[in-house]
Enzyme design. Structure first.
Site, PDB file in Angstrom:
ATOM      1  N   GLU A  99       0.834  -1.202   0.000  1.00 31.00           N
ATOM      2  CA  GLU A  99       0.000   0.000   0.000  1.00 31.00           C
ATOM      3  C   GLU A  99       0.875   1.261   0.000  1.00 31.00           C
ATOM      4  O   GLU A  99       0.613   2.216  -0.752  1.00 31.00           O
ATOM      5  CB  GLU A  99      -0.912  -0.011   1.229  1.00 31.00           C
ATOM      6  CG  GLU A  99      -1.719   1.262   1.419  1.00 31.00           C
ATOM      7  CD  GLU A  99      -2.100   1.475   2.874  1.00 31.00           C
ATOM      8  OE1 GLU A  99      -2.321   2.636   3.244  1.00 31.00           O
ATOM      9  OE2 GLU A  99      -2.147   0.489   3.626  1.00 31.00           O
ATOM     10  N   ASP A 113       0.832   3.858  -3.297  1.00 28.83           N
ATOM     11  CA  ASP A 113       0.447   5.262  -3.185  1.00 28.83           C
ATOM     12  C   ASP A 113       1.399   6.137  -3.995  1.00 28.83           C
ATOM     13  O   ASP A 113       0.981   7.082  -4.683  1.00 28.83           O
ATOM     14  CB  ASP A 113       0.457   5.668  -1.712  1.00 28.83           C
ATOM     15  CG  ASP A 113       0.139   7.134  -1.511  1.00 28.83           C
ATOM     16  OD1 ASP A 113      -0.977   7.544  -1.869  1.00 28.83           O
ATOM     17  OD2 ASP A 113       1.002   7.872  -0.997  1.00 28.83           O
ATOM     18  N   ASP A 163      -7.003   1.244   0.394  1.00 31.23           N
ATOM     19  CA  ASP A 163      -5.671   0.728   0.706  1.00 31.23           C
ATOM     20  C   ASP A 163      -5.331  -0.474  -0.173  1.00 31.23           C
ATOM     21  O   ASP A 163      -4.206  -0.599  -0.671  1.00 31.23           O
ATOM     22  CB  ASP A 163      -5.598   0.315   2.180  1.00 31.23           C
ATOM     23  CG  ASP A 163      -5.666   1.509   3.123  1.00 31.23           C
ATOM     24  OD1 ASP A 163      -5.525   2.651   2.647  1.00 31.23           O
ATOM     25  OD2 ASP A 163      -5.881   1.292   4.329  1.00 31.23           O
ATOM     26  N   GLU A 166      -4.382   0.554  -3.750  1.00 29.70           N
ATOM     27  CA  GLU A 166      -3.002   1.015  -3.819  1.00 29.70           C
ATOM     28  C   GLU A 166      -2.034  -0.163  -3.767  1.00 29.70           C
ATOM     29  O   GLU A 166      -1.010  -0.166  -4.473  1.00 29.70           O
ATOM     30  CB  GLU A 166      -2.715   1.998  -2.680  1.00 29.70           C
ATOM     31  CG  GLU A 166      -3.448   3.320  -2.834  1.00 29.70           C
ATOM     32  CD  GLU A 166      -3.256   4.245  -1.645  1.00 29.70           C
ATOM     33  OE1 GLU A 166      -3.542   5.446  -1.790  1.00 29.70           O
ATOM     34  OE2 GLU A 166      -2.841   3.774  -0.565  1.00 29.70           O
TER      35      GLU A 166
END
Length: 228
Positions: free
Chosen positions: A45, A49, A118, A121
């Site tokens: 995650e 991002d 989450d 990502e």
């Protein structure tokens, strides 16, 4: 590593077939299901991002060569925020393949916005680890394509615009009041009322306070701009 038919179907929806399926398995493993031999998706995650951010920054930079930083920044924020990631996750039914612990499953984890965002990502990072940045970028641009086209409308923050409207008329900032909260704990619905010093009000409901506040502000702005 052989994966389930459900994950194979997810690969098709995602638009990427993994050479190393371990990356995908880890990306869909929530911390509630993890163990010493079954790592969760939190590290992915973190990486995803950044991959998403660079993909979006590049896309916006190339799409409008005359846009100033002040124009690009709100568009970028609209495209990478958690709410948008969760919407994309719902588009490809990511929730259906998440590996969750029993308590998280019973509390509606497959529908939770933060959990879906989450995991989305993490999936982006899994593609990056499996096939490199260009492959991850290609999937991101495909999944976000329609939102990139409409990002100008999405990036206009109704709460900020309504506050500017009030300030221009020498009013206090709008006030947001939670009128009601309904639904079960794992899927609450918030009703928010926005109030202006001049007396105008508007209500809206959504599954998060932030979205309800934005929706109420937008509805009131639309009313004010139409002169009703």
């Amino acid at each position: 590593m052989k994966i389930s038919t459900e994950l194979q179907a997810f690969e098709a929806r995602l638009g990427h077939k993994f050479e190393n399926a371990e990356y995908l398995t880890r990306a869909v493993t929530h911390s509630s299901f993890s163990s010493t031999t079954r790592p969760d998706n939190q590290r992915l995650e973190f990486l995803g991002d950044r991959v998403l951010g660079l993909s979006m920054a590049g896309a916006l930079f190339e799409a409008d060569t005359k846009a100033a930083e002040g124009q690009l920044a709100p568009r970028f924020n609209a495209l990478v925020r958690k709410e948008t990631c969760a919407e994309i996750a719902r588009d490809i039914d990511l929730g259906a393949v998440l590996k969750l612990g029993r308590s998280e499953m019973l509390s509606g984890g497959r529908r939770k916005e933060a959990l879906l965002a989450d995991a989305m990502e993490a999936v982006i990072a899994a593609i990056y680890k499996d096939a490199g940045f260009e492959a991850a970028q290609a999937v991101v641009l495909k999944l976000w394509a329609n939102r990139i086209k409409t990002v100008d409308a999405d990036s206009r923050d109704p709460k900020t615009s309504l506050q500017e409207w009030a300030q221009a008329r020498k009013q206090l900032p709008p006030k947001y009041v939670e009128v009601e909260r309904s639904g079960p704990d794992h899927a609450p619905v918030f009703t928010i009322e926005v109030q202006l010093q001049s007396g105008q009000t508007m209500r809206a409901e959504a599954t998060s306070k932030r979205n309800a506040e934005q929706a109420a502000a937008k509805a009131l702005l639309d009313q004010l701009e139409s002169g009703q």
